[in-house]
Design a protein around this motif. Structure first.
Motif, PDB file in Angstrom:
ATOM      1  N   ARG B 161       0.835  -1.201   0.000  1.00 33.99           N
ATOM      2  CA  ARG B 161       0.000   0.000   0.000  1.00 33.99           C
ATOM      3  C   ARG B 161       0.865   1.245   0.000  1.00 33.99           C
ATOM      4  O   ARG B 161       0.578   2.218  -0.667  1.00 33.99           O
ATOM      5  CB  ARG B 161      -0.906   0.011   1.239  1.00 33.99           C
ATOM      6  N   ALA B 164       2.571   1.406  -3.488  1.00 37.53           N
ATOM      7  CA  ALA B 164       1.636   1.617  -4.598  1.00 37.53           C
ATOM      8  C   ALA B 164       1.336   3.096  -4.799  1.00 37.53           C
ATOM      9  O   ALA B 164       1.006   3.528  -5.895  1.00 37.53           O
ATOM     10  CB  ALA B 164       0.351   0.839  -4.356  1.00 37.53           C
ATOM     11  N   LYS B 165       1.479   3.882  -3.734  1.00 35.55           N
ATOM     12  CA  LYS B 165       1.197   5.313  -3.873  1.00 35.55           C
ATOM     13  C   LYS B 165       2.148   5.999  -4.835  1.00 35.55           C
ATOM     14  O   LYS B 165       1.803   7.002  -5.443  1.00 35.55           O
ATOM     15  CB  LYS B 165       1.260   5.985  -2.499  1.00 35.55           C
ATOM     16  N   VAL B 167       3.448   4.488  -7.509  1.00 34.76           N
ATOM     17  CA  VAL B 167       3.441   3.800  -8.803  1.00 34.76           C
ATOM     18  C   VAL B 167       2.110   4.091  -9.475  1.00 34.76           C
ATOM     19  O   VAL B 167       1.059   3.910  -8.869  1.00 34.76           O
ATOM     20  CB  VAL B 167       3.608   2.283  -8.587  1.00 34.76           C
ATOM     21  N   THR B 168       2.163   4.597 -10.715  1.00 37.98           N
ATOM     22  CA  THR B 168       0.920   4.944 -11.398  1.00 37.98           C
ATOM     23  C   THR B 168       0.013   3.735 -11.502  1.00 37.98           C
ATOM     24  O   THR B 168      -1.163   3.791 -11.239  1.00 37.98           O
ATOM     25  CB  THR B 168       1.219   5.460 -12.820  1.00 37.98           C
ATOM     26  N   ARG B 169       0.585   2.631 -11.933  1.00 35.95           N
ATOM     27  CA  ARG B 169      -0.229   1.440 -12.071  1.00 35.95           C
ATOM     28  C   ARG B 169       0.511   0.225 -11.561  1.00 35.95           C
ATOM     29  O   ARG B 169       1.665   0.012 -11.881  1.00 35.95           O
ATOM     30  CB  ARG B 169      -0.607   1.229 -13.529  1.00 35.95           C
ATOM     31  N   HIS B 171       1.251  -3.517 -11.772  1.00 37.59           N
ATOM     32  CA  HIS B 171       1.057  -4.673 -12.652  1.00 37.59           C
ATOM     33  C   HIS B 171       1.389  -5.890 -11.810  1.00 37.59           C
ATOM     34  O   HIS B 171       0.747  -6.113 -10.811  1.00 37.59           O
ATOM     35  CB  HIS B 171       1.959  -4.564 -13.887  1.00 37.59           C
ATOM     36  N   ILE B 247       3.628  -2.143 -20.570  1.00 36.82           N
ATOM     37  CA  ILE B 247       3.153  -2.337 -21.937  1.00 36.82           C
ATOM     38  C   ILE B 247       2.766  -1.019 -22.598  1.00 36.82           C
ATOM     39  O   ILE B 247       2.946  -0.863 -23.807  1.00 36.82           O
ATOM     40  CB  ILE B 247       1.989  -3.358 -21.970  1.00 36.82           C
ATOM     41  N   ASP B 248       2.277  -0.028 -21.835  1.00 36.72           N
ATOM     42  CA  ASP B 248       1.877   1.217 -22.499  1.00 36.72           C
ATOM     43  C   ASP B 248       3.089   1.952 -23.079  1.00 36.72           C
ATOM     44  O   ASP B 248       3.000   2.571 -24.139  1.00 36.72           O
ATOM     45  CB  ASP B 248       1.029   2.123 -21.589  1.00 36.72           C
TER      46      ASP B 248
END
Lengths: 449, 449
Positions: B161, B164-165, B167-169, B171, B247-248
């Motif tokens: 948690r 994750a703040k 990291v944009t996304r 995976h 991937i983006d």
């Protein structure tokens, strides 16, 4: 760290197939990724490949089948019974299953669908197969994780765990109202960082990008790229959530479209690969060559018309390949830039300002190249008026070629025709003909023959 | 449902900028996606755009800046102080920030890095900027979610948690040993469906695809496509986890590479867009046209050499644009298929078998086209021996063109040169010259002039 497909390994596999040693084969292949198994199968003949497909579990082989080249897959499916095909389809994502069904003969299609026990899946597949395969409906999968606004987080997590088992990868979680209309999304990150006691209606994001089943695949690709989306939900005409498209499917789509544009520009009309049969390659290439041939024959006609000039101005005829090449090259350059610009929505401003731009661009290029030609002509001792005729018509030809190369794609695009077909041989051939025609007319004006 | 950029909207924004009405502007733009704000800024002049960038919060504008066309971004950054640039960079993913830094002048680069308070980030950016921008190191971001094998699930969720703040996304979640060596991954789905009391070592997958900082971007793209990966971890020479590629970012990379190949095939040497300046477009196009011109002048030389045949066989000279066009078209077709095949690793088998294939392919095409030409010649009343000379040399030219078109890219590829440069004008021009040469020599043999 990656698996390498060696000749020894292929030999070993082939031997085990001949010996029908299923157990050893299974063990040997158990550690190998399905995409690598697909590479292996492409090296085997279709009888051997079918043996492997039948031997392994459907949850592996369904993925393997999707990685195969279409013609290899077709040959294997021909050797499977409708029941065996149905077993594979059940393990696939619905979008893949629908694609495979579309590849089968109509009669087999019906038999296969009858063999699918899961009636919901069968109905999904029939529905998916009705969409155009380049529309969002044709690209989407039915599998997704959706939750309802009214749920609590606890209920949501339970339900999501159940749904997630059917979904290869969870991207966003979509939120719908009671009836199933898409109303928003729930990001995994928000879910991870949310307090355990919140409600869906408290944490869901009521704004969500979506497309309808009718949306064109290229527009879906643009949208996903622009907003960096990893998945996008698809709704029907009533706004009901019916599926989702994931970025990995779009990557394949984007790549295929780019390769097709490239092939069209190179004068290849069907989707072919270097390893396709000679017949297939001929069918993809010969039509464009015939088009080019017709252009060349038109040039022969035009020159016969001007044959009278041959005695005094033979040099004009020696320049025809140069004129044709310049017209072709300039046309291809202009059309390639415009086709890419149209695809990426960067062609802005009025047609008139674009015309002015192409005009100035081709004047710069034309005058530079004409000066080089005049210099060359002086060196090989040609009279000044001949150099002038060639130089002036070269400029005119380049202007014409760049105008045609720019505006034919724009006009096609405005009429809803894919502008990529205007690149390559089509533009080259028409520019060849117009180029040589303009060249001789201008030369005639200047040299009075 | 999508935002549409209208002229009215742009006018309204421009007026508010003139009035320096920051509050109204902020409110108007608050509901608009950063990618749409980028589209808007591209319609403004750089002074106006800079005003908007300075006005809005960095967490929005940092994303907006990344969506801008490189030349627009450059103009805006020129108007920002090193401190203002640093504020934007801090909000970006590290891969984007490193890309932006690389675009700045060296002197400004240092000033900007000095302004970054977060020393870890500054060090990351310096490190990232050292990698080749087409290698995995140049493509990766430092931000990722990683957990250690030894952790409990409870500790892991807490830690995740927190991570994750940044990291944009999220995976995959990567798993490392105590020292930080990559040892496996944890899928979000597994985490969602795992019993709450498990340990990381119980549920993590000890097998994970990865690349090293040195891996070529195209190989990363192939790997991610083949195995349908949404993110791939990057390790350094010691196997330490140093970043990940999503991937983006690869979608953008794949698209750029495809567009570059397409432009090379069309004879455009720099990465240009339809809306670039006339000067930039000229610089990208003129060199290839000069190459084509040289080919055309070589053809003039060759024909002067055979001028003696002009009296009796003028028709031969009328056919030169056709011969050149056929040589060019066949060469471009062959090279396009091989270049795509090499990029997708489908060019298998020995060089000899490929030679046989190209030979049979070009024999079929050559004979078909030659028959059409002979038929045409009969219609316009040319003598049989002239038709024969043209037909036979057409077949020879097509064989030559397809062999050159196939093997030049293969040879370049074997020597580590990007085969895409062999498509387009390069192959067209050389095939033009060889084609006309072969044509006249064979005609001379048959017609004895």
């Amino acid at each position: 760290m990656q698996f390498q497909l060696t000749t020894e390994f292929i030999d070993q596999i082939e031997q085990l197939i001949v010996q029908r040693d299923g157990r050893a084969l299974k063990e040997l292949l158990s550690e190998i990724h399905f995409a690598d198994i697909a590479d292996l199968l492409e090296e085997l003949n279709s009888e051997e490949a079918t043996y492997v497909i039948k031997l392994l579990e459907s949850d592996i082989t369904s993925d393997t089948l999707m990685e195969l080249d279409e013609d290899v897959r077709e040959k294997i499916l021909d050797r499977l019974s409708p029941k065996e095909i149905a077993q594979e389809l059940v393990e696939m994502d619905s979008d893949d299953a629908a694609d495979v069904i579309a590849e089968l003969d109509e009669e087999v299609q019906e038999q296969v669908i009858e063999e699918i026990q899961d009636e919901e899946l069968a109905a999904d597949l029939v529905e998916l197969s009705q969409y155009d395969d380049k529309s969002a409906g044709g690209l989407m999968a039915r599998e997704l994780v959706k939750v309802k606004e009214t749920w609590t987080i606890a209920g949501c997590v339970r339900e999501m765990r159940r749904q997630a088992k059917n979904v290869t990868r969870v991207h966003s979680i979509y939120v719908t109202d009671k009836e199933g209309h898409l109303t928003g999304r729930l990001s995994l990150k928000d879910l991870l960082t949310a307090p355990d006691k919140a409600h869906i209606s408290d944490i869901f994001i009521p704004k969500v990008d979506y497309v309808t089943v009718e949306t064109d695949g290229e527009d879906v690709a643009k949208l996903m790229q622009k907003y960096d989306l990893e998945a996008i939900p698809v709704v029907d005409e009533e706004g009901m959530l019916v599926g989702r498209i994931t970025i990995d499917d779009m990557v394949d789509f984007i790549k295929e479209e780019a390769e097709r544009d490239y092939q069209l520009a190179a004068g290849i009309s069907e989707d072919v690969e270097a390893d396709d049969s000679v017949l297939l390659l001929t069918r993809a290439r010969l039509p464009w060559l015939v088009l080019g041939l017709i252009g060349g024959l038109a040039a022969v006609f035009i020159m016969q018309d001007f044959e009278a000039a041959l005695d005094r101005y033979a040099i004009l005829f020696f320049y025809t390949p140069l004129i044709a090449a310049m017209a072709g090259n300039v046309g291809v350059q202009s059309s390639a830039i415009i086709v890419q610009g149209l695809a990426n929505d960067v062609v802005k401003g009025s047609l008139f300002s674009r015309f002015v731009k192409e005009l100035s661009l081709s004047l710069i290029n034309g005058i530079s190249l004409a000066l080089l030609v005049v210099a060359f002509n002086q060196i090989i001792g040609q009279p000044v008026n001949v150099s002038l005729a060639i130089g002036v018509s070269l400029i005119a030809v380049i202007i014409m070629a760049s105008i045609i190369g720019t505006f034919v794609p724009i006009l096609l695009d405005k009429r809803g025709v894919d502008p990529a077909i205007a690149t390559g041989p089509f533009i080259t051939t028409s520019n060849d003909i117009f180029g040589i025609l303009i060249y001789f007319y201008i030369s005639k004006l200047i040299l009075h023959f």
